[in-house]
Scaffold this motif. Structure first.
Motif, PDB file in Angstrom:
ATOM      1  N   UNK A   1       1.110   3.910  -8.275  1.00 29.44           N
ATOM      2  CA  UNK A   1       0.050   2.787  -8.801  1.00 29.44           C
ATOM      3  C   UNK A   1      -0.974   3.578  -9.751  1.00 29.44           C
ATOM      4  N   UNK A   2      -1.724   4.486  -8.879  1.00 32.97           N
ATOM      5  CA  UNK A   2      -2.812   5.563  -9.593  1.00 32.97           C
ATOM      6  C   UNK A   2      -2.174   6.086 -10.862  1.00 32.97           C
ATOM      7  N   UNK A   3      -0.983   6.507 -10.613  1.00 40.60           N
ATOM      8  CA  UNK A   3      -0.365   7.530 -11.756  1.00 40.60           C
ATOM      9  C   UNK A   3       0.068   6.616 -12.820  1.00 40.60           C
ATOM     10  N   UNK A   4       0.670   5.501 -12.531  1.00 40.70           N
ATOM     11  CA  UNK A   4       1.066   4.755 -13.861  1.00 40.70           C
ATOM     12  C   UNK A   4      -0.013   4.187 -14.586  1.00 40.70           C
ATOM     13  N   UNK A   5      -1.291   3.686 -13.781  1.00 38.49           N
ATOM     14  CA  UNK A   5      -2.287   3.245 -14.575  1.00 38.49           C
ATOM     15  C   UNK A   5      -3.060   4.274 -15.212  1.00 38.49           C
TER      16      UNK A   5
ATOM     17  N   UNK B   1      10.228   7.068  -3.791  1.00 34.45           N
ATOM     18  CA  UNK B   1       9.340   7.219  -2.623  1.00 34.45           C
ATOM     19  C   UNK B   1       8.228   8.345  -2.848  1.00 34.45           C
ATOM     20  N   UNK B   2       8.944   9.412  -3.459  1.00 35.25           N
ATOM     21  CA  UNK B   2       8.169  10.819  -3.725  1.00 35.25           C
ATOM     22  C   UNK B   2       7.227  10.462  -5.021  1.00 35.25           C
ATOM     23  N   UNK B   3       5.880  10.605  -4.755  1.00 40.72           N
ATOM     24  CA  UNK B   3       5.227  10.364  -6.186  1.00 40.72           C
ATOM     25  C   UNK B   3       5.631  11.396  -7.274  1.00 40.72           C
TER      26      UNK B   3
ATOM     27  N   UNK C   1       0.922  -1.190   0.028  1.00 42.49           N
ATOM     28  CA  UNK C   1      -0.175  -0.092   0.046  1.00 42.49           C
ATOM     29  C   UNK C   1       0.998   1.137  -0.026  1.00 42.49           C
ATOM     30  N   UNK C   2       2.173   1.036   0.231  1.00 36.31           N
ATOM     31  CA  UNK C   2       2.985   2.314   0.271  1.00 36.31           C
ATOM     32  C   UNK C   2       3.109   3.020  -1.025  1.00 36.31           C
ATOM     33  N   UNK C   3       3.019   2.215  -2.211  1.00 38.99           N
ATOM     34  CA  UNK C   3       2.816   2.767  -3.438  1.00 38.99           C
ATOM     35  C   UNK C   3       1.548   3.047  -4.148  1.00 38.99           C
TER      36      UNK C   3
END
Length: 493
Positions: free
Chosen positions: A42-46, A84-86, A36-38
């Motif tokens: 995950x949202x950004x990539x998809x 770690x920084x989105x 869940x740390x990513x």
């Protein structure tokens, strides 16, 4: 049932209305990372894998990069966790090398408010220039937003400043001093003469206000010069909340018998695509059978959209149903500079097949792509929809604003990434910026000369060209974004 929906809503609804199949256009949930740390990454990539204009050109966004296997999940999770920084992840891992304009926000609510022209600001709009012989920086005042804190202070267009709170501005500190967390700061002002900028003793203290609304319809005037009736409009942003006011200005021009228009977009960084279409219609005409623009998306989306979804024609009504007040011009004079971008360029390019556009000023910014706001709402195809606020992941308030397509004009032209070149080159002069609406203001005076054919006594020598390195608009959340907000008529089964 049939619904009339904005594109940031309609595309998601249209796409989700399709039955699930191998060829379904809706985003695939794909791999689920085992951490869940990513979640944000995950949202950004998809979202980027599905919508991004250059998806096929970015290896990290390839559909085959992460296979649907145990090993694939592990590799996908490790990739997301590599930064770690989105924000850094978005910039470094997901963007195409030629993309200058996609961006992110860690607060989608702040971003969507900005689209309505609402921000936290002291109301001072300015440009920043680097001294040629050092790393020091000075600012010049472009204009002041009415009803702001700056509008109550002794400061005006054309004034200069070289410091903040007693510290001299330079390339290393100007961001922190002018755009940091300090809501109140004091500008140390300066004078200019004979190509020299010299600090003076004047100080101006400014405080940022929450919820300041900027009306982009900054100034409208009508002049009668040499037998010509000339309308002059300074328009500083394509904000659809002010489309009715914009239309009213053209109503005034029309009733005054205006036959020549000078449209001043010199500081307009862009905004709403639909507002650009309406403005173009107010200039050229309500020709609803003539194409204003055609969209180009990535290969996943382009072939799935109908011609009516991909095209926009000139308008005869505003979104509120008011008849468009049009001047039906065959020639228009547009002041545009390097600070004119996105929707501003769209007006110039969209009118070009139909109208003689006389571009006065400088080469424009070169932003020919449009964007959509993406949030963590898979069922909404990640496209922000204000009616789905309660469907956005409450644990993820991040948003991205990726470029998702390009607009081409009726001639099929869209390749102006290096900017649109002026017909009449004239830079602003730091020693003579002039006052808004003053007939002696250089760019306005040059446009009037072009209309009347009368050469004035004054010349147009630029003593100190305005070589701007950045400006205050570029540090707002919207920057020079062009937002697709087209209304579509879609049958939803």
């Amino acid at each position: 049932m049939k619904k009339y929906l904005l594109i940031f809503l309609s595309l998601g609804v249209f796409l989700n209305a399709c039955k699930k199949s191998d060829d379904d256009l809706t985003p695939d949930k794909g791999l689920t990372p085992d951490s869940e740390e990513v979640m944000v990454q995950d949202f950004m990539w998809k979202a980027m894998n599905f919508w991004y204009y250059w998806q096929a050109d970015v290896p990290n966004l390839s559909d085959t990069k992460f296979p649907d296997t145990v090993e694939g999940v592990e590799a996908y999770t490790a990739f997301l966790a590599s930064e770690s920084d989105p924000g850094v992840f978005f910039d470094d891992q997901l963007l195409f090398s030629e993309d200058r304009f996609s961006f992110y926000s860690d607060d989608y609510k702040e971003l969507t408010q900005a689209f309505a022209g609402i921000s936290k600001s002291n109301g001072l709009e300015y440009g920043l220039v680097k001294f040629s012989d050092s790393d020091d920086v000075f600012g010049y005042v472009r204009y002041i937003i009415p009803n702001s804190d700056a509008s109550t202070k002794d400061i005006a267009r054309g004034e200069l400043f070289t410091g903040v709170d007693g510290q001299t501005l330079n390339v290393s500190n100007y961001i922190d001093l002018l755009f940091g967390d300090n809501d109140t700061y004091t500008l140390n002002m300066a004078d200019i003469a004979d190509n020299q900028v010299t600090p003076n003793d004047k100080e101006v203290t400014l405080t940022k206000m929450e919820g300041l609304v900027e009306n982009p319809v900054f100034l409208s005037e009508t002049f009668e010069i040499g037998g010509e009736k000339i309308g002059y409009l300074v328009y500083n942003g394509f904000t659809n909340e002010f489309d009715e006011e914009l239309n009213n200005v053209f109503g005034d021009f029309k009733s005054s018998g205006v036959t020549n228009l000078i449209l001043d977009l010199r500081y307009n960084p862009g905004g709403s695509v639909n507002s650009a279409r309406l403005l173009a219609s107010m200039i050229y005409g309500t020709h609803t059978d003539e194409l204003f623009l055609r969209q180009r998306w990535n290969s996943k989306i382009q072939s799935e959209l109908s011609d009516s979804q991909l095209t926009d024609y000139f308008a005869d009504k505003t979104n509120d149903g008011s008849d468009i007040n049009t001047l039906n011009l065959s020639k228009v004079y547009i002041i545009a500079t390097n600070a004119s971008a996105s929707a501003s360029e769209l007006v110039l390019n969209g009118l070009a097949p139909y109208v003689d556009v006389v571009h006065i000023g400088e080469t424009t910014r070169g932003k020919n792509e449009f964007s959509l706001t993406m949030v963590d709402d898979f069922e909404g195809s990640y496209v922000y929809n204000p009616e789905r606020e309660n469907q956005i992941n409450p644990d993820n308030q991040w948003a991205i604003q990726p470029l998702v397509g390009r607009n081409e004009n009726a001639d099929g032209f869209s390749d102006y990434t290096t900017g649109l070149v002026p017909d009449i080159m004239l830079e602003e002069d730091l020693e003579n910026l002039g006052s808004w609406g003053d007939l002696n203001e250089p760019l306005l005076a040059r446009a009037i000369q072009e209309i009347t054919g009368v050469t004035g006594k004054r010349g147009f020598e630029v003593k100190m060209p305005l070589l701007e390195m950045t400006n205050s608009k570029m540090f707002t959340i919207l920057k020079d974004n062009m937002v697709l907000d087209k209304k579509l008529d879609i049958n939803i089964q």
